[in-house]
Design a protein around this motif. Sequence first.
Motif, short mmCIF file in Angstrom:
data_model
loop_
_atom_site.label_atom_id
_atom_site.label_comp_id
_atom_site.label_asym_id
_atom_site.label_seq_id
_atom_site.Cartn_x
_atom_site.Cartn_y
_atom_site.Cartn_z
N GLY A 204 0.79 -1.22 0.00
CA GLY A 204 0.00 0.00 0.00
C GLY A 204 0.82 1.27 0.00
N ALA A 205 0.45 2.23 -0.85
CA ALA A 205 1.15 3.50 -0.95
C ALA A 205 0.97 4.34 0.32
CB ALA A 205 0.64 4.27 -2.17
N ARG A 206 -0.19 4.25 0.96
CA ARG A 206 -0.46 5.06 2.15
C ARG A 206 0.52 4.72 3.27
NH1 ARG A 206 -4.80 8.01 3.93
NH2 ARG A 206 -6.04 7.31 2.12
N ARG A 207 0.68 3.43 3.54
CA ARG A 207 1.60 3.02 4.61
C ARG A 207 3.04 3.36 4.24
NH1 ARG A 207 4.03 3.19 8.48
NH2 ARG A 207 4.97 1.46 9.60
N ASP A 310 0.23 10.88 12.72
CA ASP A 310 0.23 10.18 14.02
C ASP A 310 -0.80 9.05 14.07
OD1 ASP A 310 2.26 11.78 15.09
OD2 ASP A 310 0.81 13.35 15.62
N MET A 311 -1.58 8.90 13.02
CA MET A 311 -2.56 7.82 12.99
C MET A 311 -1.86 6.49 12.73
SD MET A 311 -5.66 9.50 10.76
CE MET A 311 -6.50 7.91 10.70
N VAL A 312 -2.45 5.42 13.24
CA VAL A 312 -1.93 4.09 12.97
C VAL A 312 -2.49 3.62 11.63
CG1 VAL A 312 -1.81 1.70 13.72
CG2 VAL A 312 -1.73 3.56 15.41
N ILE A 313 -1.64 3.57 10.63
CA ILE A 313 -2.06 3.14 9.30
C ILE A 313 -1.47 1.76 9.03
CG2 ILE A 313 -1.94 3.60 6.82
CD1 ILE A 313 -1.85 6.56 7.46
N GLU A 314 -2.32 0.79 8.92
CA GLU A 314 -1.85 -0.57 8.68
C GLU A 314 -1.62 -0.80 7.18
OE1 GLU A 314 -4.60 -3.28 10.38
OE2 GLU A 314 -4.24 -2.64 12.44
N GLU A 315 -0.82 -1.80 6.91
CA GLU A 315 -0.60 -2.17 5.51
C GLU A 315 -1.89 -2.69 4.90
OE1 GLU A 315 2.75 -4.58 4.43
OE2 GLU A 315 3.75 -4.15 6.33
N GLU A 316 -2.05 -2.42 3.61
CA GLU A 316 -3.20 -2.98 2.90
C GLU A 316 -3.05 -4.50 2.85
OE1 GLU A 316 -3.47 -1.15 -0.90
OE2 GLU A 316 -3.58 0.89 -0.09
N LYS A 317 -4.14 -5.19 3.11
CA LYS A 317 -4.09 -6.65 3.10
C LYS A 317 -4.18 -7.17 1.67
CE LYS A 317 -6.12 -7.35 7.70
NZ LYS A 317 -7.24 -7.96 8.48
N GLU A 318 -3.29 -8.08 1.34
CA GLU A 318 -3.34 -8.71 0.02
C GLU A 318 -4.05 -10.04 0.15
OE1 GLU A 318 0.01 -10.74 -2.27
OE2 GLU A 318 -0.10 -8.79 -3.27
N GLU A 319 -5.27 -10.08 -0.36
CA GLU A 319 -6.06 -11.31 -0.28
C GLU A 319 -5.59 -12.29 -1.34
OE1 GLU A 319 -10.42 -10.37 1.10
OE2 GLU A 319 -9.90 -9.11 -0.61
N GLU A 320 -5.86 -13.54 -1.10
CA GLU A 320 -5.55 -14.56 -2.11
C GLU A 320 -6.54 -15.71 -2.01
OE1 GLU A 320 -2.09 -17.07 0.22
OE2 GLU A 320 -1.49 -15.38 -1.05
N THR A 321 -6.71 -16.38 -3.13
CA THR A 321 -7.63 -17.50 -3.20
C THR A 321 -7.01 -18.73 -2.55
OG1 THR A 321 -8.41 -16.60 -5.30
CG2 THR A 321 -9.07 -18.84 -4.78
N SER A 322 -7.77 -19.45 -1.74
CA SER A 322 -7.21 -20.58 -0.99
C SER A 322 -6.72 -21.69 -1.90
CB SER A 322 -8.25 -21.12 -0.01
OG SER A 322 -9.43 -21.49 -0.70
#
Length: 348
Positions: A204-207, A310-322
């Motif tokens: 993620g670009a934000r993080r 100062d906000m806690v910005i988490e990484e974007e989650k990369e989903e994947e097919t099982s």
Amino acid sequence: MKKISGFIFALIFSSYSFMVCAQVSATYEEENVSSPIQAVKPRLICGDDERPIVVSGYMNYPPFGWKEKIGVQSSFGEDKSIYQYYGLGMLLFDKFAKESNLKYATANFLNYDEAKYALSRGYVDVLLGNYFEQKSYSNVNYFYPGYITNPIVIVSLKPKDGEKGPQSWDDLKGKKGFVRAEENLLDLIQTQLPKETQISTVNGARRAFQALLRKEVDFLLMSQLAYETEVRRFKIKEFVSYEKAALFSPTIFFSYASGSPCAQFIKNAFEAKLKEYTSDKQLIDSLMRSQIALWERKFIKEPSLIKQIDMVIEEEKEEETSDLDAWLAQQAKAKEGSREKSQTSVGI
């Protein structure tokens, strides 16, 4: 007298025979004209409503490509979601398809790696963006020419007056940095990074930009064009910068799997159009700028990222097919004979 009578009889018979033959001949010709042969419409290997060209691309890498979820209502009144692709690669392929009167459909995947794998297995006909990778799937080929070069730069906090930011590999020695996972650059840079450099991926670009603004890292390695796109989104142009010299500039291609009947069917025509498009620098620049502006407008009402430092910005989650193989096979079977029409999302 008998001779004269015989001559007259013969003459009358010959005239009668000629008229009969002429009538037969005329009737034959009339029948020929009145029964034209019906032209047979050629069957396309792909690119029609029954078998659109299936494409996929970057999921979250503006301005080269990204997808957005759109809620729509089916003809039965049911709510469902489709995915619309944007970016330079999508614009160029859409232009080719319209000019060639070909139909295409976009395939939705959870991440870019899944799309590349599906391409190698023949579930996708064209990948809208791909670097030339020696370590990639052995059966992946490229449409030539590539459609844009992508300068990779070192992004850092804006230096003080009279100072310069890092601009070479040597300048990264002893420093810590991020490379965005969605840019797929790590394999391209690992052999050139100094051993003393700490580099890791972030989703993620934000993080990534927040980490730089908070001085958690010293630099970001990223595309110059992606930088120009995201600093407009985050409204932080006065806080970050990069030196003009690029570390290197890989080319982005459209790609396909060898042995793909659909790719072979469009290859010559598509490559001719690519040559035409890429020779028009004004066209490519105009399309690219339109996507940068589109991305900026999407976030026009968001506050500057500097206000969220100062906000806690988490990484974007990369989903994947099982189980991607099983899912691909299931979706392909479900879509057999009933693919959705041109320019709508299909589930493979």
